[in-house]
Design an enzyme around this catalytic site. Structure first.
Site, PDB file in Angstrom:
ATOM      1  N   LYS A 208     -29.131  34.147  34.641  1.00  0.00           N
ATOM      2  CA  LYS A 208     -29.665  34.973  35.588  1.00  0.00           C
ATOM      3  C   LYS A 208     -28.472  35.902  36.039  1.00  0.00           C
ATOM      4  O   LYS A 208     -28.167  37.101  36.188  1.00  0.00           O
ATOM      5  CB  LYS A 208     -30.376  34.690  36.707  1.00  0.00           C
ATOM      6  CG  LYS A 208     -30.890  35.589  37.686  1.00  0.00           C
ATOM      7  CD  LYS A 208     -31.907  35.143  38.724  1.00  0.00           C
ATOM      8  CE  LYS A 208     -32.515  35.934  39.623  1.00  0.00           C
ATOM      9  NZ  LYS A 208     -33.496  35.504  40.751  1.00  0.00           N
ATOM     10  N   GLU A 214     -21.459  26.136  33.576  1.00  0.00           N
ATOM     11  CA  GLU A 214     -21.871  25.451  32.293  1.00  0.00           C
ATOM     12  C   GLU A 214     -22.285  26.429  31.227  1.00  0.00           C
ATOM     13  O   GLU A 214     -21.526  26.328  30.119  1.00  0.00           O
ATOM     14  CB  GLU A 214     -22.923  24.710  32.470  1.00  0.00           C
ATOM     15  CG  GLU A 214     -22.732  23.371  33.513  1.00  0.00           C
ATOM     16  CD  GLU A 214     -23.200  23.957  34.915  1.00  0.00           C
ATOM     17  OE1 GLU A 214     -23.528  22.803  35.833  1.00  0.00           O
ATOM     18  OE2 GLU A 214     -23.151  24.983  35.226  1.00  0.00           O
ATOM     19  N   GLY A 271     -35.090  31.418  38.170  1.00  0.00           N
ATOM     20  CA  GLY A 271     -34.585  31.012  36.896  1.00  0.00           C
ATOM     21  C   GLY A 271     -35.804  29.751  36.240  1.00  0.00           C
ATOM     22  O   GLY A 271     -36.014  29.886  35.072  1.00  0.00           O
ATOM     23  N   ARG A 272     -36.217  28.961  37.212  1.00  0.00           N
ATOM     24  CA  ARG A 272     -37.121  27.786  36.583  1.00  0.00           C
ATOM     25  C   ARG A 272     -38.337  28.303  36.537  1.00  0.00           C
ATOM     26  O   ARG A 272     -39.549  27.745  35.809  1.00  0.00           O
ATOM     27  CB  ARG A 272     -37.095  26.837  37.565  1.00  0.00           C
ATOM     28  CG  ARG A 272     -37.691  27.199  39.288  1.00  0.00           C
ATOM     29  CD  ARG A 272     -37.511  25.973  40.011  1.00  0.00           C
ATOM     30  NE  ARG A 272     -37.493  26.443  41.351  1.00  0.00           N
ATOM     31  CZ  ARG A 272     -36.706  26.890  42.323  1.00  0.00           C
ATOM     32  NH1 ARG A 272     -35.541  27.034  41.608  1.00  0.00           N
ATOM     33  NH2 ARG A 272     -36.976  27.109  43.241  1.00  0.00           N
ATOM     34  N   GLU A 357     -36.913  21.219  42.431  1.00  0.00           N
ATOM     35  CA  GLU A 357     -35.811  22.185  43.010  1.00  0.00           C
ATOM     36  C   GLU A 357     -36.630  23.083  43.715  1.00  0.00           C
ATOM     37  O   GLU A 357     -36.037  23.793  44.482  1.00  0.00           O
ATOM     38  CB  GLU A 357     -35.392  22.892  41.769  1.00  0.00           C
ATOM     39  CG  GLU A 357     -33.951  24.023  41.856  1.00  0.00           C
ATOM     40  CD  GLU A 357     -33.347  24.358  40.797  1.00  0.00           C
ATOM     41  OE1 GLU A 357     -32.314  23.715  40.584  1.00  0.00           O
ATOM     42  OE2 GLU A 357     -33.654  25.366  40.044  1.00  0.00           O
ATOM     43  N   HIS A 388     -45.432   0.812  26.888  1.00  0.00           N
ATOM     44  CA  HIS A 388     -44.592  -0.201  26.493  1.00  0.00           C
ATOM     45  C   HIS A 388     -43.093  -0.204  27.340  1.00  0.00           C
ATOM     46  O   HIS A 388     -42.161  -0.689  26.954  1.00  0.00           O
ATOM     47  CB  HIS A 388     -44.316  -0.125  24.965  1.00  0.00           C
ATOM     48  CG  HIS A 388     -45.584  -0.331  24.042  1.00  0.00           C
ATOM     49  ND1 HIS A 388     -46.100  -1.608  23.988  1.00  0.00           N
ATOM     50  CD2 HIS A 388     -46.506   0.429  23.792  1.00  0.00           C
ATOM     51  CE1 HIS A 388     -47.054  -1.737  23.192  1.00  0.00           C
ATOM     52  NE2 HIS A 388     -47.601  -0.258  22.902  1.00  0.00           N
ATOM     53  N   LYS A 516     -21.242  22.244  43.509  1.00  0.00           N
ATOM     54  CA  LYS A 516     -20.590  23.156  42.895  1.00  0.00           C
ATOM     55  C   LYS A 516     -19.557  23.815  43.337  1.00  0.00           C
ATOM     56  O   LYS A 516     -18.374  23.906  42.711  1.00  0.00           O
ATOM     57  CB  LYS A 516     -21.795  24.122  42.282  1.00  0.00           C
ATOM     58  CG  LYS A 516     -22.818  23.944  41.175  1.00  0.00           C
ATOM     59  CD  LYS A 516     -23.803  24.960  41.214  1.00  0.00           C
ATOM     60  CE  LYS A 516     -23.494  26.148  40.844  1.00  0.00           C
ATOM     61  NZ  LYS A 516     -24.819  27.030  40.717  1.00  0.00           N
TER      62      LYS A 516
END
Length: 553
Positions: A208, A214, A271-272, A357, A388, A516
């Site tokens: 964005k 990253e 963003g999400r 978030e 399991h 960050k």
């Protein structure tokens, strides 16, 4: 806007009193008292999604108080505020309009007196032309070879959403291979670069702000790899292979991607919540643009249900209220998402970010310490794998863990007998969690297996299931782009309602910033061989341990 503390409401007081009556009530007793209970707690959405929420520790009275709480908190007004473009993201002074991205009837939606639908449709048109040109082979790489691979470089919502959708809709995939790179750990990018051909690969850089460390580092490394691999000196040839999705055009240009290769999205898209935008370009490339539109259509259908359906029959609202009931009165801390479909294997991880978030906050909308519980911890795995792994804890542990079970009725690719068996497990698990078993049933089972009385008395406590574990069953007609769009949208709106109930702002994420920012200073410290003493003893030790090993080798 009215920022009301839920514990100050009359409904909260009623719920507190009601909880004393409900805390020891067993689900099996609720079904015994009402043999038609399921009919009362069942919603059919357009004959494609069926919600059975009867296996919950709730009664009509519970819901009556929860619905009243929603009304006291002016939930319907809050919903209308979001859909009308009001700046409900107050800490960033932004509207929240992912709903506009799938506004398929194109009714006007305004931000700062501007109808945003015009800009949205321009980007959709660009996505259509681009994706169809890549898929049909008209848009090619610098060497004139057809594109075979797409690498999506992004993190958070720029990765989790598109990755989840492309995995969920594998049955609709075309010939393009779509890869996702998110982690700052360089191995993630290298693992993908090992298997793609630079001549036939395009890269989508999705950020964005185009400041995400990253994503930018992975982009720069991918670009360097591309140049070296092809021994290219003319950097303009990169324009055949590198494309960006961002709202920060200037930053994208400064990092070497021209305007014609940029797909725009906007500050009012979180963003999400961005998979519906150009951040979903990898989806359009994977399943085709027509199917991407069907994804939007399905979400738009759920938007209409959420906006127009009364609270008492509104699926996202009901699921949010039930979740709030468990979090704040039973003090459950987690919710488990259990998709009984292998292609939905990334759905729990996607919801983990979307929920935690958004609502992982401890400050309310008045800037004060929150007075109730906010986001539950979201986790889960596909069934039957989870059976399991951790179902032992669900059935016989000491934690109350509400679960959402999700399954399609039809599955074209799974062998018929496999899918019927999967459905049987799905149903059986919700039944076992709700009702458990009795001492009499266990005794008879062990007796029939040939155990003697002494052996039975020893083993019996270990084979008892207390039940009374709440579940929601979400049954999908089939996993199609449209139905998946509705399902994702359902959970988006559930998260929004949970935020209103907790009186928090759901659409900022300041909690990701501190770590960050600290990393930038620590990064500078790591790039010299001087011993440091400026932090706490643990941080000093970790920095100095790293440097001692790096610089002494």
């Amino acid at each position: 806007m009215k920022y009301i503390d839920p514990i100050s409401t009359h409904s909260w007081k009623n719920l507190c009193i009601h909880f004393k009556d409900m805390k020891n009530v067993h689900i099996k007793d609720l079904f015994f008292q009402d043999s038609e209970r399921c009919k009362k707690f069942l919603i059919n959405f357009n004959n494609i999604i069926y919600l059975d929420y009867s296996k919950n520790r709730i009664t009509d009275t519970t819901l009556q108080y929860l619905f009243q709480l929603a009304k006291e908190l002016f939930l319907k007004t809050e919903i209308k505020n979001m859909f009308s473009g009001k700046k409900i993201n107050k800490t960033e002074n932004q509207s929240v309009l992912h709903i506009a991205l799938r506004n398929r009837n194109n009714s006007p939606i305004y931000v700062n007196n501007k109808n945003v639908m015009h800009d949205i449709n321009i980007v959709l048109s660009k996505m259509k032309n681009f994706s169809e040109s890549v898929i049909n082979g008209n848009l090619r790489g610098f060497s004139k070879k057809k594109i075979t691979d797409v690498v999506n470089i992004g993190i958070g919502g720029s990765d989790l959403g598109p990755y989840m959708v492309t995995e969920s809709l594998k049955l609709y995939k075309n010939h393009l291979k779509v890869h996702f790179v998110s982690n700052l750990d360089g191995k993630h990018l290298l693992d993908v670069l090992k298997i793609v051909n630079p001549d036939t690969t395009i890269f989508l850089i999705v950020s964005k702000t185009f400041n995400t460390e990253e994503t930018i580092l992975n982009y720069l490394n991918a670009k360097e790899w591309f140049l070296k691999k092809n021994k290219i000196k003319n950097k303009e040839l990169l324009n055949f292979h590198f494309f960006a999705v961002s709202e920060n055009t200037k930053k994208v240009n400064s990092l070497g991607i021209p305007n014609e290769n940029i797909f725009k999205f906007w500050k009012w898209v979180g963003g999400r919540y961005s998979l519906w935008s150009a951040a979903g370009l990898s989806i359009a490339l994977s399943i085709g643009f027509d199917n991407f539109l069907k994804l939007l259509d399905g979400a738009h259908d759920m938007d209409n249900h959420f906006l127009h359906t009364k609270i008492e029959k509104n699926i996202p609202i009901i699921l949010a209220l039930i979740s709030f009931w468990y979090s704040n009165f039973f003090l459950s801390e987690t919710e488990c998402i259990l998709p009984y479909d292998q292609n939905l294997h990334r759905f729990p991880a996607y919801l983990q970010q979307a929920n935690m978030e958004s609502n992982g906050k401890s400050i309310n909308r008045l800037g004060r310490k929150i007075s109730c519980q906010s986001s539950p911890i979201i986790w889960g795995e596909p069934g039957t794998n989870g059976q399991h792994a951790f179902y032992q804890l669900l059935h016989q542990g000491t934690k109350l863990i509400p679960c959402d079970f999700i399954i399609p009725i039809f599955d074209d690719k799974s062998p018929y007998n496999n899918h019927v068996r999967l459905v049987s497990h799905f149903i059986a698990q919700t039944q076992a969690l709700a009702f458990g078993n009795s001492s009499k049933e266990v005794y008879q089972e062990l007796h029939d297996l040939g155990y003697n009385k002494k052996e039975i008395n020893f083993i019996l406590p270990f084979k008892l299931f207390s039940g009374n574990n709440p579940t929601n069953s979400i049954v999908l007609k089939k996993i199609t782009p449209s139905i998946l769009g509705s399902l994702i949208c359902l959970y988006e709106h559930k998260i929004f309602v949970q935020g209103i109930l907790s009186n928090i702002f759901s659409f900022d994420q300041w909690g990701v910033e501190l770590g960050k920012n600290l990393s930038k200073k620590i990064y500078a410290n790591l790039n010299n061989n001087k011993k440091i003493k400026e932090y706490d003893s643990s941080t000093n030790y970790l920095v100095n341990l790293y440097k001692k090993n790096i610089y002494n080798n």
